[in-house]
Motif scaffolding. Structure first.
Motif, PDB file in Angstrom:
ATOM      1  N   ILE A  89       1.898   2.505  -4.406  1.00  0.00           N
ATOM      2  CA  ILE A  89       1.771   1.236  -4.431  1.00  0.00           C
ATOM      3  C   ILE A  89       3.020   1.154  -5.263  1.00  0.00           C
ATOM      4  O   ILE A  89       2.583   1.694  -7.107  1.00  0.00           O
ATOM      5  CB  ILE A  89       0.693   0.656  -5.236  1.00  0.00           C
ATOM      6  N   SER A 107      -0.624  -2.579  -9.652  1.00  0.00           N
ATOM      7  CA  SER A 107      -0.667  -1.688  -8.694  1.00  0.00           C
ATOM      8  C   SER A 107      -2.216  -1.250  -8.257  1.00  0.00           C
ATOM      9  O   SER A 107      -3.134  -0.872  -7.561  1.00  0.00           O
ATOM     10  CB  SER A 107      -0.004  -0.325  -8.985  1.00  0.00           C
ATOM     11  N   GLU A 139      -5.361  -2.474  -9.136  1.00  0.00           N
ATOM     12  CA  GLU A 139      -5.962  -3.533  -8.656  1.00  0.00           C
ATOM     13  C   GLU A 139      -6.077  -3.615  -6.578  1.00  0.00           C
ATOM     14  O   GLU A 139      -7.207  -3.420  -6.511  1.00  0.00           O
ATOM     15  CB  GLU A 139      -5.244  -4.813  -8.782  1.00  0.00           C
ATOM     16  N   LYS A 140      -5.283  -2.434  -6.729  1.00  0.00           N
ATOM     17  CA  LYS A 140      -4.789  -2.311  -4.692  1.00  0.00           C
ATOM     18  C   LYS A 140      -4.989  -0.904  -4.935  1.00  0.00           C
ATOM     19  O   LYS A 140      -5.379  -0.680  -3.449  1.00  0.00           O
ATOM     20  CB  LYS A 140      -3.188  -2.392  -4.395  1.00  0.00           C
TER      21      LYS A 140
END
Length: 250
Positions: free
Chosen positions: A35, A75, A77-78
């Protein structure tokens, strides 16, 4: 879900980005998601990333320039992986980095691990001695010097949770590691050289005298230490930083 999430902030990184991408795509362990958050680059970094048509590479384009900590948080968070690891857009992993780190964490039942890394010039040639993963890292010894480098570390997010970065601090990585080590007893060393860190002459992390105040605030504002205690640890950090990077000792 991938087994490991790789977190990368990108800002005007086109000069070295292809090397970094190659080092991830060449990993012997392939069950990863990467990410990358671009922090409003003014160069062609986004174009370079988009050239690589790999579904495991997830590009986030930040709406505003918020700094590396903010980009890493977007990043994070994903991220869906059990293991979280970090790679800046100008650094480099050996092909067996992920495989060795994950195997080590499983065999040691580790919540956090770090490995030895080479300290190189901009051409990835050795510049000073490797930074050795030689001791177990604890909250107490991390106060005096940050032995954990983002490109050479990994933690188990299923066991410790995701640890986000404070935004606005130039020492956001140190604060993040300290907060993580409040939750667990130690991080374990893998004594193998599995990464290469580019030492830039203009790197913020190399200008120690310019960030003494920022380091002091790590202790004063983020750890809530007294003024005297904060000054004590800042002095220790400064001395250890000199020892860490001075060619007299490497």
């Amino acid at each position: 879900m991938a087994q490991v999430s790789i977190i990368t902030p990108c800002y005007n990184s086109s000069k070295f980005l292809e090397d970094t991408i190659k080092s991830v795509l060449s990993q012997t362990f392939q069950d990863w998601e990467w990410i990358i958050t671009d922090d409003q680059s003014a160069d062609n970094s986004v174009e370079i990333i988009k050239r690589h048509q790999d579904s495991r590479i997830i590009l986030i384009e930040a709406e505003k320039n918020g700094g590396a900590g903010h980009a890493r948080n977007l990043s994070l968070e994903k991220a869906t992986g059990k293991y979280i690891t970090f790679l800046d857009a100008d650094d480099f992993w050996e092909p067996n980095f992920l495989q060795e780190m994950i195997s080590f964490m499983k065999s040691e039942n580790a919540e956090l691990a770090y490995c030895t890394y080479a300290r190189c010039d901009e051409n990835l040639q050795p510049k000073i001695a490797n930074f050795e993963a030689d001791i177990e890292v604890t909250f107490d010894n991390l106060l005096k010097t940050c032995r954990l480098s983002l490109l050479a570390s990994m933690y188990d997010s299923e066991r410790v949770g995701k640890e986000f970065f404070p935004e606005g601090s130039k020492r956001e990585d140190h604060v993040m590691w300290l907060n993580l080590l409040k939750k667990i007893p130690k991080g374990k060393p893998l004594k193998k050289t599995l990464a290469k860190y580019r030492m830039h002459a203009t790197s913020v992390s190399r200008k120690k005298t310019n960030i003494m105040k920022d380091q002091y605030l790590v202790y004063k504002d983020y750890m809530n230490f007294s003024t005297l205690k904060s000054l004590y640890y800042t002095a220790n950090w400064a001395f250890n930083g000199f020892m860490k990077y001075s060619k007299l000792f490497n």
